[in-house]
Scaffold this active site. Sequence first.
Site, PDB file in Angstrom:
ATOM      1  NE  ARG A 188      10.207  17.866   3.613  1.00 38.48           N
ATOM      2  CZ  ARG A 188       9.839  16.957   3.741  1.00 38.48           C
ATOM      3  NH1 ARG A 188      10.024  17.484   5.791  1.00 38.48           N
ATOM      4  NH2 ARG A 188      10.207  15.738   3.530  1.00 38.48           N
ATOM      5  CD  GLU A 215      -0.649   8.047   1.773  1.00 40.58           C
ATOM      6  OE1 GLU A 215      -0.497   9.695   2.784  1.00 40.58           O
ATOM      7  OE2 GLU A 215      -0.871   7.173   1.241  1.00 40.58           O
ATOM      8  CD  GLU A 244       5.912  -2.752 -14.985  1.00 39.63           C
ATOM      9  OE1 GLU A 244       4.810  -2.542 -14.198  1.00 39.63           O
ATOM     10  OE2 GLU A 244       6.077  -2.903 -16.180  1.00 39.63           O
ATOM     11  CE  LYS A 300      -1.671   2.232  -7.641  1.00 40.15           C
ATOM     12  NZ  LYS A 300      -2.094   1.722  -6.109  1.00 40.15           N
ATOM     13  CG  ASP A 335      -3.920   3.638  -5.107  1.00 41.21           C
ATOM     14  OD1 ASP A 335      -2.565   4.603  -5.693  1.00 41.21           O
ATOM     15  OD2 ASP A 335      -3.862   2.917  -5.469  1.00 41.21           O
TER      16      ASP A 335
END
Lengths: 432, 432
Positions: free
Chosen positions: A48, A191, A130, A206, A202
Amino acid sequence: MRTRPLKVALLGCGVVGSEVARIMTTHADDLAARIGAPVELAGVAVRRPDKVREGIPAELITTDATALVKRGDIDVIVEVIGGVEPARTLITTAFEHGASVVSANKALLAQDGANLYAAAQEHGQDLYYEAAVAGAIPLIRPLRESLAGDKINRVMGIVNGTTNFILDKMDTSGAGYSEALDEATALGYAEADPTADVEGFDAAAKAAILAGIAFHTRVRLDDVYREGMTEVTAADFASAKRMGCTIKLLAICERAADGESVTARVHPAMIPLSHPLASVREAYNAVFVEADAAGQLMFYGPGAGGAPTASAVLGDLVAVCRNKLNEANGPGESAYTQLPVSPMGDVVTRYHISLDVADKPGVLAQVATVFAEHGVSIDTVRQQGRQDGFGEASLVVVTHRAPDAALSGTVEALRKLDTVRGVASIMRVEGE
Amino acid sequence: MRTRPLKVALLGCGVVGSEVARIMTTHADDLAARIGAPVELAGVAVRRPDKVREGIPAELITTDATALVKRGDIDVIVEVIGGVEPARTLITTAFEHGASVVSANKALLAQDGANLYAAAQEHGQDLYYEAAVAGAIPLIRPLRESLAGDKINRVMGIVNGTTNFILDKMDTSGAGYSEALDEATALGYAEADPTADVEGFDAAAKAAILAGIAFHTRVRLDDVYREGMTEVTAADFASAKRMGCTIKLLAICERAADGESVTARVHPAMIPLSHPLASVREAYNAVFVEADAAGQLMFYGPGAGGAPTASAVLGDLVAVCRNKLNEANGPGESAYTQLPVSPMGDVVTRYHISLDVADKPGVLAQVATVFAEHGVSIDTVRQQGRQDGFGEASLVVVTHRAPDAALSGTVEALRKLDTVRGVASIMRVEGE
């Protein structure tokens, strides 16, 4: 010091990207001193272009990310758009056009890390990430570099702040899952669609990244066993407390006892209150590492947020820029052990099982027989009448260490017993 | 992979050195894969050549460390002899003869780090020293590299395992200092002469190293304010408990509020039980780092011991060997800010002061006046009669934040009051 600046382009300018841009501007002198040359923000690709972006000159903004990575004068691309595509294509294109890449993209690295590494190496560029795991906590670098002379046997951590906030809230206030989720949403920790966090996607990404680095092998997202934490109840917390435990959503990467394979998994688990991970509160992250020589280490800090993630990105940016100046490269992929990833059934751990059973003599004997038949040894049993007039009781069984497959078989058989009315909860017990 | 091995020589073969040699042998294949070339133990300098050293071929042993570092075919020297000389001369000679150096020598680095860095740079060699601070805990690398894009404002840690063991014992068992020291000695946590640990010299050397790295300036051992923990009493722990605190020997490195100077200090301090450092038990170390963008981080693990320290040495060895192969260098000294180190009098913190006073009216008013005259604002006062028939009472004052010099002036003036029979203890309060 070299006066010609190193050129950095940002892909994405949301919460993290705008913070990276801000620090690059406000701390320009510090960064230049640490790198040995000035760094210049040379382009910012956004979706945007009309949004006001304080501190970023309008002429740097573009919607054409592909053209930006193909420009050829960019030294380092910082990718903070997330998701698999177009990030993957943009990153490989950047390598082809002579740029190193700093990425915070856990989903992409968990799914396709090996190919990205290969592309980086083919073109003599660096890939640093990282920020992809545990936000600002230095974790990838310590695992890749500080512990490079050691043998890591287990990495166990809280790597998702949203779920830790929810579980901490349930633990301290006695709230149920929905109520705690509502509070997390209201405070901006969750969220609008919390699926990726609460279902463990998620954390699983990881876990794949951490397992690959820790064990020098390839672990992909699909290799990671995953259970979310939406079914954890206030009753589970009450049970955990009776055992001197709390409940955390853990990512656990382990080398098998025989050293010939590894496992990676994400699920809620009870851990003793005396374990360092038990006292990780609110949205903080912490990762516990066990290595042959180093012993037990823990890394703790904020796992998300614009500024913490930007800190991790900028640490990588300094390293990558220094490598550029020295015409050197940082560590590439290390997957030489080629250890296979075993399925969840092979994981050996302890279990806490709550059963609703008929309140009559002989039930415990029946249940104990089923455990014995499946080779699962019982540590303790607690039996209590529900006293609700329905002739039911609850039976809480805590096992010794057993393979997950044996436990699954046990539970399946328990469900078939007439006297077992239901399996109220099954939870693994870790960290003992 | 390159087949010609990189040659590594050990200076010192005590607890750490022998463990480094052992891992280099048992994990040779892993190290080779991670480095990209095999590493070979090419010499070991010791003081007592006749001692049996399992796993180390006799022909590698020498008492002539100088000849070893001058051999010219050594790629990396691992220095684990400690102390300033002959370590300093050996390290600089190694640089002159083309070797990089991995050192665990906190005393030398704290006293003469700048000159060592200069010598390394002059000869194009690396100087790595992760093992010099907090044993196996990856700390130097995260501070030097992971946080290279951030601004660190405070480093506060438990960096001496011996004193933490003693203080933890005093806290949990109510033992006095001597009793707890005896137990630490019996268990091997304290040396026969514990001075370096209990008087804070060891922690002060580490504070100097950490402050230098964190603030990109030069901090030497002499710049670090130091108080040991031999005068901490069971009564202090009782006072701490009443405040919801415990007592730790802390190394604290801070950037001044105006950003124009730094401080470094080691002393016992009360910290709230809710602070992550409060729960660091036994001989463990932990370092808490506060940075602008990253927020609050903590690094936790074993701070000493042969295997943990060897893990840190080997991580550095892998990095230095990789640099050798790539003909590159790791980060050198970063002291560009040239921030001066302010004296202890400029440190601003809170204080907990116990006074023995005459048990008569007006004493509190007198005492409060002295605090006010020195600009030290009082937070809380607790007054209690000693009820021992001597007409004495105790007065416990906790201040708001004030400069250390103002507090010293206050205490000096308090001692001159007729009604103040003695200052039982002064302790700083940190971590709030």
